[in-house]
Design an enzyme around this catalytic site. Structure first.
Site: not given
Length: 344
Positions: A12-14, A99, A130, A242
């Site tokens: 994946g991207n991350v 979290r 994020c 962001h």
């Protein structure tokens, strides 16, 4: 002897960004293993000048692995992180699955490094959302100086926050607009090309979205439970980075000049704040960078002790992959993690 590190969600991207950052920062890893679902088995990913073949998560043995960087989504983490932790491997999880668990520390190393000691309860450490991560890097030194009472934040979040599918949809829709093809919305609830969408994650009973709730809950858990936070989270047609417009109300007086000087000295922060054309940061300049950038620092005359800030960061790095690697580095620096003796 170095560490053995596994990346779950390496395709994946991350996950790919985690591999890049481990190599860039020279993390002391003797071995790095790329893991994903069975359908990605055999896919090749890059780690520095090496090529790693992806292995399947569901038959991997973590008993000789020291650190697992988990970036495969909440459902996968809920199932696998406790199993991995029980094998003695510390999981640093990028999803929202852990979290808000009282037994799992939620960490941004520049904000609340001492909370890392709580990882032993489950052998899991959570990476924040994020948008929260970058905001708190900037807010922590200001809170220490003048005590923040209230935060009003509006976010401008890039499509990479929704994964590769989000980036593909922006690209495909933009091209369709230019060639007069039909524009289809699949990943997002409305067209994202040349548009903004005030909706990220699901709606809650009070009318806020889950993304907005995350910013509130995570700020209270990591920075100060007494801070009042209200957020509006918006998806914008930007590929990476962001941005946030943040209004702060403090208990003690603080000027824009004082805030600027505090932030210039703060870890992880970079101030770019000239009152001239181009004297501020935008998402395109933050892409590929580690810092949290702060611009447009100014006093808010409508409240006592008020400031406005513009905060921008690469959401794939500080918002996800970089923060996870920094957590691993923090654990190594504090002697909380030592390489396990590898089986002969």
């Amino acid at each position: 002897m170095g560490f053995k590190v596994a990346i779950v969600g390496a395709t994946g991207n991350v996950g790919r960004e985690m591999l890049n950052i481990l190599e860039e920062r020279g993390f002391p890893a003797d071995e790095v293993v790329a893991l994903a679902s069975r359908r990605s088995q055999g896919t090749e990913v890059s780690y520095g000048d090496k090529t790693l073949k992806v292995k399947a998560l569901d038959n991997y043995d973590f008993s000789d692995t020291d650190i697992c960087l988990m970036s495969a989504g909440g459902a996968v983490s809920k199932e696998w992180s406790p199993k991995i932790g029980k094998q003695g491997c510390v999981v640093i999880d990028n999803s929202s699955a852990w979290r808000y668990d009282a037994d799992v520390p939620l960490i941004v190393p520049e904000v609340n490094p001492d909370a890392i000691a709580g990882y032993t309860k489950r052998n899991i450490v959570a990476n924040p959302n994020c948008s929260t991560a970058q905001m708190l890097v900037a807010l922590k030194p200001l809170h220490d100086a003048a005590t923040i009472k209230r935060v009003v934040v509006s976010t401008y979040q890039s499509v990479s926050g929704a994964g590769k599918e989000g980036m593909d949809e922006l690209f495909t829709q933009t091209r369709a607009v230019f060639v007069a093809d039909p524009v289809e919305a699949k990943k997002f609830t409305k067209r994202i090309a040349f548009n903004v969408i005030p909706h990220i994650d699901v709606f809650l009973d009070d009318g806020s979205t889950k993304e907005e709730w995350k910013m509130v809950a995570e700020t209270k858990k990591m920075l100060d439970p007494k801070i009042k936070v209200t957020a509006t989270c918006v998806r914008v047609p930007v590929f990476i980075g962001h941005s946030e417009a943040v209004n702060l109300e403090f208990e003690k007086p603080i000027t824009a000049d004082e805030a600027r000087e505090i932030l210039r000295e703060a870890p992880g922060c970079q101030v770019i704040d000239k009152r001239e054309n181009g004297g501020y940061i935008t998402p395109i300049e933050s892409a590929g960078e580690d810092a949290t950038y702060i611009s447009r620092i100014r006093e808010d005359s409508t409240v006592d002790n008020g400031l406005n800030l513009w905060i921008v960061s690469d959401n794939l790095r500080k918002g996800a992959a970089l923060n996870a690697v920094q957590i691993a580095e923090l654990m190594v620096e504090r002697g909380l993690l030592k390489p396990r003796a590898k089986a002969a």
